[in-house]
Design a protein around this motif. Structure first.
Motif, PDB file in Angstrom:
ATOM      1  N   SER A 229       0.843  -1.210   0.000  1.00  0.00           N
ATOM      2  CA  SER A 229       0.000   0.000   0.000  1.00  0.00           C
ATOM      3  C   SER A 229       0.876   1.258   0.000  1.00  0.00           C
ATOM      4  O   SER A 229       0.703   2.161   0.820  1.00  0.00           O
ATOM      5  CB  SER A 229      -0.928   0.011   1.222  1.00  0.00           C
ATOM      6  OG  SER A 229      -1.729  -1.135   1.268  1.00  0.00           O
TER       7      SER A 229
ATOM      8  N   TYR B  25       1.495   4.090  -1.808  1.00  0.00           N
ATOM      9  CA  TYR B  25       0.983   5.464  -1.879  1.00  0.00           C
ATOM     10  C   TYR B  25       0.173   5.829  -0.635  1.00  0.00           C
ATOM     11  O   TYR B  25       0.353   6.905  -0.058  1.00  0.00           O
ATOM     12  CB  TYR B  25       0.125   5.642  -3.129  1.00  0.00           C
ATOM     13  CG  TYR B  25       0.883   5.501  -4.426  1.00  0.00           C
ATOM     14  CD1 TYR B  25       1.753   6.496  -4.861  1.00  0.00           C
ATOM     15  CD2 TYR B  25       0.734   4.384  -5.228  1.00  0.00           C
ATOM     16  CE1 TYR B  25       2.461   6.371  -6.047  1.00  0.00           C
ATOM     17  CE2 TYR B  25       1.437   4.244  -6.419  1.00  0.00           C
ATOM     18  CZ  TYR B  25       2.291   5.239  -6.824  1.00  0.00           C
ATOM     19  OH  TYR B  25       2.988   5.106  -7.992  1.00  0.00           O
TER      20      TYR B  25
ATOM     21  N   VAL C 182      -9.436   6.484  -7.978  1.00  0.00           N
ATOM     22  CA  VAL C 182      -8.766   6.058  -6.752  1.00  0.00           C
ATOM     23  C   VAL C 182      -7.451   5.385  -7.159  1.00  0.00           C
ATOM     24  O   VAL C 182      -7.457   4.312  -7.755  1.00  0.00           O
ATOM     25  CB  VAL C 182      -9.639   5.079  -5.943  1.00  0.00           C
ATOM     26  CG1 VAL C 182      -8.875   4.583  -4.712  1.00  0.00           C
ATOM     27  CG2 VAL C 182     -10.946   5.742  -5.530  1.00  0.00           C
ATOM     28  N   LEU C 183      -6.339   6.037  -6.880  1.00  0.00           N
ATOM     29  CA  LEU C 183      -5.026   5.516  -7.251  1.00  0.00           C
ATOM     30  C   LEU C 183      -4.506   4.508  -6.242  1.00  0.00           C
ATOM     31  O   LEU C 183      -3.697   3.642  -6.590  1.00  0.00           O
ATOM     32  CB  LEU C 183      -4.032   6.669  -7.389  1.00  0.00           C
ATOM     33  CG  LEU C 183      -4.418   7.776  -8.376  1.00  0.00           C
ATOM     34  CD1 LEU C 183      -3.418   8.918  -8.293  1.00  0.00           C
ATOM     35  CD2 LEU C 183      -4.500   7.228  -9.782  1.00  0.00           C
ATOM     36  N   ALA C 184      -4.959   4.630  -5.012  1.00  0.00           N
ATOM     37  CA  ALA C 184      -4.536   3.688  -3.966  1.00  0.00           C
ATOM     38  C   ALA C 184      -5.549   3.747  -2.835  1.00  0.00           C
ATOM     39  O   ALA C 184      -6.174   4.789  -2.589  1.00  0.00           O
ATOM     40  CB  ALA C 184      -3.150   4.044  -3.455  1.00  0.00           C
TER      41      ALA C 184
ATOM     42  N   LYS D 218     -10.473  -0.763   1.881  1.00  0.00           N
ATOM     43  CA  LYS D 218     -10.829  -1.937   1.079  1.00  0.00           C
ATOM     44  C   LYS D 218     -11.748  -2.879   1.857  1.00  0.00           C
ATOM     45  O   LYS D 218     -12.755  -3.350   1.334  1.00  0.00           O
ATOM     46  CB  LYS D 218      -9.551  -2.688   0.669  1.00  0.00           C
ATOM     47  CG  LYS D 218      -8.628  -1.916  -0.260  1.00  0.00           C
ATOM     48  CD  LYS D 218      -7.347  -2.706  -0.517  1.00  0.00           C
ATOM     49  CE  LYS D 218      -6.374  -1.936  -1.400  1.00  0.00           C
ATOM     50  NZ  LYS D 218      -5.108  -2.677  -1.594  1.00  0.00           N
TER      51      LYS D 218
ATOM     52  N   GLN E  58     -11.629  -0.127  -4.014  1.00  0.00           N
ATOM     53  CA  GLN E  58     -10.356  -0.630  -4.515  1.00  0.00           C
ATOM     54  C   GLN E  58      -9.707   0.391  -5.445  1.00  0.00           C
ATOM     55  O   GLN E  58     -10.354   1.350  -5.878  1.00  0.00           O
ATOM     56  CB  GLN E  58     -10.578  -1.944  -5.291  1.00  0.00           C
ATOM     57  CG  GLN E  58     -11.300  -3.032  -4.519  1.00  0.00           C
ATOM     58  CD  GLN E  58     -10.425  -3.717  -3.507  1.00  0.00           C
ATOM     59  OE1 GLN E  58      -9.198  -3.686  -3.633  1.00  0.00           O
ATOM     60  NE2 GLN E  58     -11.026  -4.368  -2.521  1.00  0.00           N
ATOM     61  N   THR E  59      -8.436   0.162  -5.752  1.00  0.00           N
ATOM     62  CA  THR E  59      -7.761   0.960  -6.775  1.00  0.00           C
ATOM     63  C   THR E  59      -8.544   0.850  -8.080  1.00  0.00           C
ATOM     64  O   THR E  59      -8.916  -0.244  -8.495  1.00  0.00           O
ATOM     65  CB  THR E  59      -6.327   0.448  -6.996  1.00  0.00           C
ATOM     66  OG1 THR E  59      -5.607   0.539  -5.765  1.00  0.00           O
ATOM     67  CG2 THR E  59      -5.620   1.261  -8.068  1.00  0.00           C
TER      68      THR E  59
END
Length: 415
Positions: A15, A17, A47-49, A55, A61-62
Motif C-alpha cells: 500500500s 501510496y 482512486v489511485l490507492a 478496502k 479498490q484501486t
C-alpha cells in the motif's frame, strides 16, 4: 538442464501510496480508511490507492471513482504528491544500497524492486535473514511495510512475491516448488506476464492453467507464438535466464501510451488533437530507441455516461516507421472507421512489430522522408534538454490539447 541457482529478491512496498500519505498526514494506514484520489475536484477522479481499512470496510479498490466512495466522515481523501512518493522511493533504494551495490538493484516501479543477494551471505547471512533485516529497517526508518519474494531467478522471485508473499510477508521459491506451487495457478492471467488477451488465446487452445501450459509441447507454442511461445514454455517451468536490467524480456516489443482524458471528448477534431499529441510521444520514444514499427494500434474507451464500451483496432503498414504523422494518419483512419460517435474518455496508442531503424529503407533521394526524420530528431533533442513542453505543436495550445497541462504533472499526477 543445468540451471543457475541465484539469490534474487523481489520487494513490493505494501500500500505504498496510501502508506506514504498516511505518514505525511500523521495517520495510521492500518487503522484509517484512506483513498488517494487523482483529482478531488472531479467526481470521476480515480482512486489511485486505497488503505486496507478502506478496502475491507467499504469495498473501495484501486480504480474505483470518487463518486463511488461513501460519504463517511472517517474516510480521508488525499491527492497524490508524486514528488514526495518519488523521493521516498529513492530513499528506499539508498537503504537497499547499504546491503548490496547499486548494480545489484533493479527498480521495476516506484514501489517494487529486484535485489541480487548473491555473494552477500558472509556479510548478512542467508537471504531470508537479510530480507528480515531490510523489512525491519523499512518499518523503523520509514514506517512502511514490504513483502518479499525470494527465488533462484528473477521470474521465481516475482512469482513468489505475487502468488504467496503478498499474503504472508516473505516467501521463498525454488525450481523444485514449481509443480506444487505454480502449475495449479489458474486462471492464467494470475501468472505474471500473461494478460487477458493472451489468456483468451491460450484458453482457445485448451490451456487453462500454468500446468496445462507446462505440459504443452514447445514446438506447438513456438509455432503459434514464435519467440513468445518459447518464453511461455520455459516460464511455465519456472526457468528464466535473464539478468538484472531489462526484466525478463530481451528487448522492448512495443511503444505505447494510454491516457485518461480530463473530460469526455465528443468532437472528432478534438479527439484527433489528443491522438496527435500521443502519436508524438510514441514516435519520439521509438526514435530514441532507434526502432521503427509496422503495426499501429488504437483503442478508445467510451464514457460511462454513454454506457461504456469502446473499440480496439490495429492496422499494419507496408513500410516500418517512427514518423509521427504516419502513425497519426493510421490512427485517424482507424478512428474514422470504428468510432461510433459516442464520447471518448480514454485513449491508447501503440507501435508494434518493431525492427531496428537502420533496416528501414531511407532513401537519400527521398528528401521529404529525410527532412521529416531530421525534424523529429531535432524536436526530440529539444524536449530532452529543456523539458516535454519545450516545443509543442500548435494544436496543443487549443482547448482540446492536453500536453500543456500534463507537462506540469509527474507520472500523470500532481507534484
Amino acid at each position: 538442464m543445468n540451471l543457475p541457482k541465484r539469490n534474487i529478491v523481489c520487494m513490493d512496498m505494501r500500500s505504498f501510496y496510501a502508506s506514504c500519505a498516511a505518514v505525511l498526514e500523521g495517520l495510521d494506514v492500518m487503522e484509517t480508511p484512506i483513498a488517494i484520489i487523482g483529482d478531488k475536484n472531479r467526481k470521476g477522479g480515480v482512486v489511485l490507492a486505497a488503505s486496507p481499512p478502506l478496502k475491507e470496510k467499504f469495498g473501495i479498490q484501486t480504480g474505483n471513482r470518487l463518486f463511488e466512495i461513501p460519504d463517511d466522515p472517517s474516510i480521508r481523501l488525499i491527492e497524490p504528491k508524486m514528488q514526495f512518493f518519488i523521493d521516498v522511493s529513492m530513499e528506499i533504494t539508498r537503504l537497499l544500497n547499504q546491503y548490496v551495490p547499486k548494480e545489484a538493484i533493479h527498480t521495476y516501479s516506484i514501489d517494487e524492486s529486484f535485489i541480487d543477494l548473491d555473494g552477500t551471505e558472509r556479510l548478512w547471512g542467508p537471504p531470508k535473514e537479510t530480507v528480515r533485516r531490510i523489512q525491519d529497517d523499512l518499518v523503523r526508518q520509514f514506517e512502511l511495510k514490504a513483502a518479499f519474494g525470494i527465488g533462484q531467478n528473477l521470474l521465481l522471485s516475482k512469482l513468489a512475491l505475487d502468488l504467496e508473499a503478498k499474503k504472508i510477508g516473505i516467501a521463498e521459491w525454488t525450481y523444485e516448488d514449481v509443480p506444487e506451487k505454480l502449475w495449479p495457478v489458474a486462471p492464467l492471467s494470475r501468472m505474471w506476464g500473461i494478460g487477458s488477451r493472451l489468456e483468451r488465446t491460450l484458453n482457445h487452445m485448451g490451456i487453462f492453467s500454468v500446468g496445462d501450459l507446462a505440459n504443452t509441447s514447445l514446438e506447438k507454442l513456438e509455432k503459434k507464438f514464435g519467440v513468445m511461445g518459447n518464453q511461455l514454455y520455459y516460464h511455465a517451468h519456472g526457468i528464466d535466464l535473464s539478468d538484472m536490467g531489462p526484466l525478463l524480456l530481451e528487448e522492448q516489443v512495443s511503444f505505447g501510451k494510454g491516457q485518461m482524458l480530463f473530460r469526455d471528448y465528443v468532437k472528432r477534431e478534438d479527439i484527433l488533437v489528443v491522438i496527435l499529441e500521443m502519436c508524438e510521444d510514441v514516435a519520439m520514444r521509438a526514435r530514441k530507441a532507434k526502432k521503427v514499427g509496422y503495426t499501429v494500434h488504437l483503442s478508445a474507451d467510451y464514457s460511462k455516461n454513454a454506457f461504456g464500451g469502446g473499440f480496439s483496432r490495429s492496422r499494419s503498414i507496408a513500410e516500418a516507421t517512427n514518423d509521427t504523422m504516419k502513425i497519426y494518419q493510421v490512427c485517424a483512419d482507424l478512428l474514422e472507421k470504428f468510432h461510433d460517435g459516442r464520447p471518448i474518455r480514454r485513449l491508447a496508442i501503440s507501435l508494434t512489430k518493431l525492427e531496428d531503424e537502420h533496416v528501414m529503407q531511407l532513401s537519400l533521394f527521398d528528401e521529404h522522408k529525410w527532412r521529416n526524420r531530421k525534424l523529429g530528431e531535432t524536436m526530440d533533442s529539444l524536449r530532452s534538454k529543456y523539458g516535454s513542453n519545450a516545443i509543442l505543436r500548435a494544436v496543443s495550445y487549443t482547448e482540446a490539447g492536453t500536453a500543456v497541462e500534463r507537462s506540469k504533472l509527474i507520472g500523470g499526477h500532481f507534484r
